[in-house]
Design an enzyme around this catalytic site. Sequence first.
Site, PDB file in Angstrom:
ATOM      1  N   CYS A   9      10.320   7.812  10.237  1.00 16.90           N
ATOM      2  CA  CYS A   9      11.274   8.824  10.664  1.00 16.90           C
ATOM      3  C   CYS A   9      12.595   8.130  10.963  1.00 16.90           C
ATOM      4  O   CYS A   9      12.627   7.020  11.484  1.00 16.90           O
ATOM      5  CB  CYS A   9      10.832   9.608  11.883  1.00 16.90           C
ATOM      6  SG  CYS A   9       9.353  10.573  11.611  1.00 16.90           S
ATOM      7  N   ARG A  25      13.403   5.601   5.658  1.00 18.05           N
ATOM      8  CA  ARG A  25      12.440   5.645   6.766  1.00 18.05           C
ATOM      9  C   ARG A  25      11.553   6.874   6.729  1.00 18.05           C
ATOM     10  O   ARG A  25      10.603   6.999   7.508  1.00 18.05           O
ATOM     11  CB  ARG A  25      13.178   5.617   8.111  1.00 18.05           C
ATOM     12  CG  ARG A  25      13.891   4.330   8.394  1.00 18.05           C
ATOM     13  CD  ARG A  25      14.436   4.351   9.795  1.00 18.05           C
ATOM     14  NE  ARG A  25      13.377   4.326  10.771  1.00 18.05           N
ATOM     15  CZ  ARG A  25      12.882   3.236  11.323  1.00 18.05           C
ATOM     16  NH1 ARG A  25      13.362   2.068  10.982  1.00 18.05           N
ATOM     17  NH2 ARG A  25      11.917   3.307  12.199  1.00 18.05           N
ATOM     18  N   TRP A  46       8.950  11.859   8.397  1.00 19.28           N
ATOM     19  CA  TRP A  46       7.799  11.388   7.619  1.00 19.28           C
ATOM     20  C   TRP A  46       6.607  12.019   8.330  1.00 19.28           C
ATOM     21  O   TRP A  46       6.228  11.586   9.411  1.00 19.28           O
ATOM     22  CB  TRP A  46       7.729   9.864   7.656  1.00 19.28           C
ATOM     23  CG  TRP A  46       6.654   9.294   6.775  1.00 19.28           C
ATOM     24  CD1 TRP A  46       6.744   9.029   5.438  1.00 19.28           C
ATOM     25  CD2 TRP A  46       5.344   8.911   7.169  1.00 19.28           C
ATOM     26  NE1 TRP A  46       5.555   8.512   4.993  1.00 19.28           N
ATOM     27  CE2 TRP A  46       4.684   8.428   6.022  1.00 19.28           C
ATOM     28  CE3 TRP A  46       4.642   8.947   8.373  1.00 19.28           C
ATOM     29  CZ2 TRP A  46       3.366   7.967   6.048  1.00 19.28           C
ATOM     30  CZ3 TRP A  46       3.329   8.496   8.400  1.00 19.28           C
ATOM     31  CH2 TRP A  46       2.714   8.012   7.239  1.00 19.28           C
ATOM     32  N   ASN A  58      10.968  10.058  17.109  1.00 23.29           N
ATOM     33  CA  ASN A  58      10.255   9.201  16.167  1.00 23.29           C
ATOM     34  C   ASN A  58       9.084   8.617  16.946  1.00 23.29           C
ATOM     35  O   ASN A  58       9.276   8.122  18.056  1.00 23.29           O
ATOM     36  CB  ASN A  58      11.226   8.094  15.695  1.00 23.29           C
ATOM     37  CG  ASN A  58      10.551   7.048  14.845  1.00 23.29           C
ATOM     38  OD1 ASN A  58       9.479   7.283  14.284  1.00 23.29           O
ATOM     39  ND2 ASN A  58      11.181   5.889  14.735  1.00 23.29           N
ATOM     40  N   GLY A  59       7.868   8.688  16.381  1.00 21.48           N
ATOM     41  CA  GLY A  59       6.700   8.168  17.088  1.00 21.48           C
ATOM     42  C   GLY A  59       5.600   9.227  17.085  1.00 21.48           C
ATOM     43  O   GLY A  59       5.664  10.208  16.346  1.00 21.48           O
ATOM     44  N   GLU A 103      -0.525  -8.173  -4.564  1.00 23.36           N
ATOM     45  CA  GLU A 103       0.824  -7.633  -4.405  1.00 23.36           C
ATOM     46  C   GLU A 103       1.236  -6.848  -5.663  1.00 23.36           C
ATOM     47  O   GLU A 103       1.833  -5.773  -5.564  1.00 23.36           O
ATOM     48  CB  GLU A 103       1.812  -8.772  -4.109  1.00 23.36           C
ATOM     49  CG  GLU A 103       3.273  -8.404  -4.156  1.00 23.36           C
ATOM     50  CD  GLU A 103       3.697  -7.241  -3.252  1.00 23.36           C
ATOM     51  OE1 GLU A 103       2.884  -6.769  -2.433  1.00 23.36           O
ATOM     52  OE2 GLU A 103       4.837  -6.776  -3.391  1.00 23.36           O
ATOM     53  N   LYS A 157       2.265  -2.903  -5.723  1.00 26.98           N
ATOM     54  CA  LYS A 157       3.530  -2.414  -6.284  1.00 26.98           C
ATOM     55  C   LYS A 157       3.239  -1.331  -7.308  1.00 26.98           C
ATOM     56  O   LYS A 157       3.874  -0.301  -7.336  1.00 26.98           O
ATOM     57  CB  LYS A 157       4.243  -3.591  -6.964  1.00 26.98           C
ATOM     58  CG  LYS A 157       5.631  -3.938  -6.693  1.00 26.98           C
ATOM     59  CD  LYS A 157       6.233  -4.061  -5.362  1.00 26.98           C
ATOM     60  CE  LYS A 157       5.622  -3.507  -4.173  1.00 26.98           C
ATOM     61  NZ  LYS A 157       5.801  -4.132  -2.917  1.00 26.98           N
ATOM     62  N   GLU A 198       1.882   1.945  -5.595  1.00 31.59           N
ATOM     63  CA  GLU A 198       2.924   2.620  -4.805  1.00 31.59           C
ATOM     64  C   GLU A 198       3.867   3.423  -5.695  1.00 31.59           C
ATOM     65  O   GLU A 198       4.295   4.504  -5.331  1.00 31.59           O
ATOM     66  CB  GLU A 198       3.805   1.571  -4.097  1.00 31.59           C
ATOM     67  CG  GLU A 198       3.217   0.980  -2.859  1.00 31.59           C
ATOM     68  CD  GLU A 198       4.186  -0.022  -2.230  1.00 31.59           C
ATOM     69  OE1 GLU A 198       4.563   0.208  -1.084  1.00 31.59           O
ATOM     70  OE2 GLU A 198       4.574  -1.010  -2.880  1.00 31.59           O
ATOM     71  N   HIS A 218     -19.318 -10.113 -12.691  1.00 31.03           N
ATOM     72  CA  HIS A 218     -20.295  -9.758 -11.656  1.00 31.03           C
ATOM     73  C   HIS A 218     -20.257  -8.272 -11.322  1.00 31.03           C
ATOM     74  O   HIS A 218     -20.641  -7.869 -10.229  1.00 31.03           O
ATOM     75  CB  HIS A 218     -20.048 -10.586 -10.386  1.00 31.03           C
ATOM     76  CG  HIS A 218     -20.225 -12.055 -10.622  1.00 31.03           C
ATOM     77  ND1 HIS A 218     -21.452 -12.634 -10.877  1.00 31.03           N
ATOM     78  CD2 HIS A 218     -19.319 -13.068 -10.681  1.00 31.03           C
ATOM     79  CE1 HIS A 218     -21.300 -13.926 -11.069  1.00 31.03           C
ATOM     80  NE2 HIS A 218     -20.010 -14.214 -10.952  1.00 31.03           N
ATOM     81  N   LYS A 273       9.430   3.384   4.763  1.00 33.20           N
ATOM     82  CA  LYS A 273       9.705   1.950   4.720  1.00 33.20           C
ATOM     83  C   LYS A 273       9.145   1.215   5.939  1.00 33.20           C
ATOM     84  O   LYS A 273       8.582   0.145   5.826  1.00 33.20           O
ATOM     85  CB  LYS A 273      11.219   1.767   4.644  1.00 33.20           C
ATOM     86  CG  LYS A 273      11.666   0.335   4.561  1.00 33.20           C
ATOM     87  CD  LYS A 273      11.644  -0.141   3.144  1.00 33.20           C
ATOM     88  CE  LYS A 273      11.915  -1.609   3.007  1.00 33.20           C
ATOM     89  NZ  LYS A 273      11.214  -2.167   1.858  1.00 33.20           N
TER      90      LYS A 273
HETATM   91  C1  F6R Z   1       4.943  -2.322   0.239  1.00 33.44           C
HETATM   92  C2  F6R Z   1       5.486  -2.371   1.562  1.00 33.44           C
HETATM   93  C3  F6R Z   1       4.540  -2.349   2.699  1.00 33.44           C
HETATM   94  C4  F6R Z   1       5.033  -3.278   3.817  1.00 33.44           C
HETATM   95  C5  F6R Z   1       4.133  -3.168   5.058  1.00 33.44           C
HETATM   96  C6  F6R Z   1       4.581  -4.113   6.149  1.00 33.44           C
HETATM   97  O1  F6R Z   1       5.903  -2.336  -0.756  1.00 33.44           O
HETATM   98  O2  F6R Z   1       6.666  -2.417   1.752  1.00 33.44           O
HETATM   99  O3  F6R Z   1       3.247  -2.682   2.321  1.00 33.44           O
HETATM  100  O4  F6R Z   1       5.024  -4.579   3.339  1.00 33.44           O
HETATM  101  O5  F6R Z   1       4.182  -1.860   5.536  1.00 33.44           O
HETATM  102  O6  F6R Z   1       5.907  -3.891   6.491  1.00 33.44           O
HETATM  103  P1  F6R Z   1       6.762  -4.964   7.259  1.00 33.44           P
HETATM  104  O7  F6R Z   1       6.934  -6.127   6.361  1.00 33.44           O
HETATM  105  O8  F6R Z   1       8.058  -4.262   7.538  1.00 33.44           O
HETATM  106  O9  F6R Z   1       6.011  -5.319   8.499  1.00 33.44           O
END
Ligand code: F6R
Length: 631
Positions: free
Chosen positions: A2, A29, A82, A108-109, A502, A506, A509, A525, A626
């Site tokens: 948020c 956000r 969000w 927010n929260g 990773e 990506k 997502e 396996h 984010k």
């Molecule tokens: C994926 C992504 C998330 C963050 C995770 C941790 O693209 O951005 O998986 O990596 O939420 O976020 P931070 O690094 O801000 O603690």
Amino acid sequence: MCGIIGIITNKKRDLVPELISSLRNLEYRGYDSTGIALIDGTVIKRLRRVGAPSDVLHAEEIAEELEIKEIGQSIGIGHNRWATHGKPSERNAHPHIDCSGDIALVHNGTILNYESIKDELIRAGHMFTSDTDTEVIAHLIEDKVAEGLSLQNALLATIERLEGSFGIVVCSTQEPARLYVAKRGSPLSFGIKNDSLIIASSTNAILAHTNTFITLEDGEYAELAADENGIRYHVGNFLDKRRGITKKPTTITDFSIDELSKGEYESFMRKEVYEQPAAFRTTLLGRYDEQTGDAVLGGLIDHEETLRSTQNIITLACGTASYAAAVGGVLIEALAGIPVRNEIASEFRYRTVPLDPKNTVLFTVSQSGETADTLESVKEARRKGYPTFGIVNTVGSSIAEAVDAGVYTRAGFEIGVASTKAFTSQLAVLYLLALKLARTRGMTLQAGRAFLAELERIPEMMQRTLSETDELMRAYAEKYVAKNIRTINFLGRGIHVPLGQEAALKFKELTYIEAGNYPLGELKHGPIAVIDKHALSVIIMPKDELFSLSKNSIEQILSKDGNVMVVTDEAGARELKKGSIDVVTIPTLSNPLLYPLLEILPLQLFAYHYARALGNNVDKPRNLAKSVTVE
Ligand code: F6R
């Protein structure tokens, strides 16, 4: 999660465009719904919409729709949501108001005990108009104001009833020259300008107005005032009931407003993918010594003895940051011989890790520095006595403040929701850390120098990788979209296993297609059962001592009609049968442990092009935000 904005000024002006541009800067956000509220003369005017502010908030229409009477306003608040409690809809979007419509707030929260409070308020005659947890805050404040409390005291009394996390900004028609804010667990900072104060859940939204700001800590509240006497603020602490706290403003100078715009790129993600060589170089800058073949991590200088003697390392992170930590883990074990345990933060807090804090250190990794799971786990780790160090991107963030010491990554602002340049900058610090640990444990001077020499070349190699693979990855992405791929797995061995994690994250997502990953040797396996002509296996296998083994796995997949794409270096590419497999070639490095720094780039581009071919929004993938500030 948020985005919150609040502006108060003693120079009345049309605040709608400012609120909208701030909400756009906060879009990463949360972007499922949005809204603003203003005090227009003696009434609160509010507008809420489903969708992201850049799509649904347009200044010209809003002034008309809100029937704004006054030429200018002194107070406005806004929010990007969000959704957690209640679907994304206009009725659930913030700002929320009380029954009288005199009080408006954004939050927010998560309020954990909102259901029982809501029942009680409904029994007392309050009318609820949303399914959110937030709305109880507006009605609680309303009750306290009705009892005769000032808005500030009403907010403080309300907070005492709330369990959970909050960043709250509240205004009232009864006090049209004041904004009140409070924070517990959700980030809030306010910027200071000649004629205005700007409160926001992220400095991104403040920096467009001013580079001087104050960050509130958990337990703090503030009164922001603007009237004929100028602007004023007053900070207090609602936990220890301190009324006046002196806080020193932070001023950021090494920042360009261009960082918040896409520039010539069609998306933030693409811009940030291409910023990786520069971000990597900036993160390394001044942090190594070619003569001694060693890393120089200023932030850890007071803890060198602890690092020299530690027998175990725990890494603690979520998502992309946890995969960077896992790559770092393999590296530290390989170079320094220290056992590393990669912990997912959302698990760590709730289970027992049988490692002695006396001979273990913990490194936490985070881009935002606000991830609730990570932050709470850091606090838990400190409670247990682990020396706790941070690898964090956001200066002054909650995690950066919570750790004993740390090293900042210098990726700059990352706006695209899918993390790219933050990941490679985290790797930059982890590679330096591995070198530092290895040099105290038997790595020779020559080996240290050679490692550094190669690390220095990485930005140039990244640039080459991007320009040589971008078009190819677009072509492959379009090919596999057309083939209607149903299963995709990212496979590798050793240090390439977490890199595959990773790459899979990506991909899922951005494309919304489930993507798996596991060590390549595991294929036989069980997972090989999923291979058919609709399955794509992306194998990360530069030419190293396991290359021939990996080639066997390719044969196994091809014999089951599976599709194979291989990411390899120039030597590896020469040994692969073209035609039956798609090959992505990255530049040759002499130390195979450094390949993850290049391998991830074409895989980010693959996910990006695949998502674009599907018509998905690469900057704001569905369901995500984010900065994950809820547990
Ligand atoms: C994926 C992504 C998330 C963050 C995770 C941790 O693209 O951005 O998986 O990596 O939420 O976020 P931070 O690094 O801000 O603690």
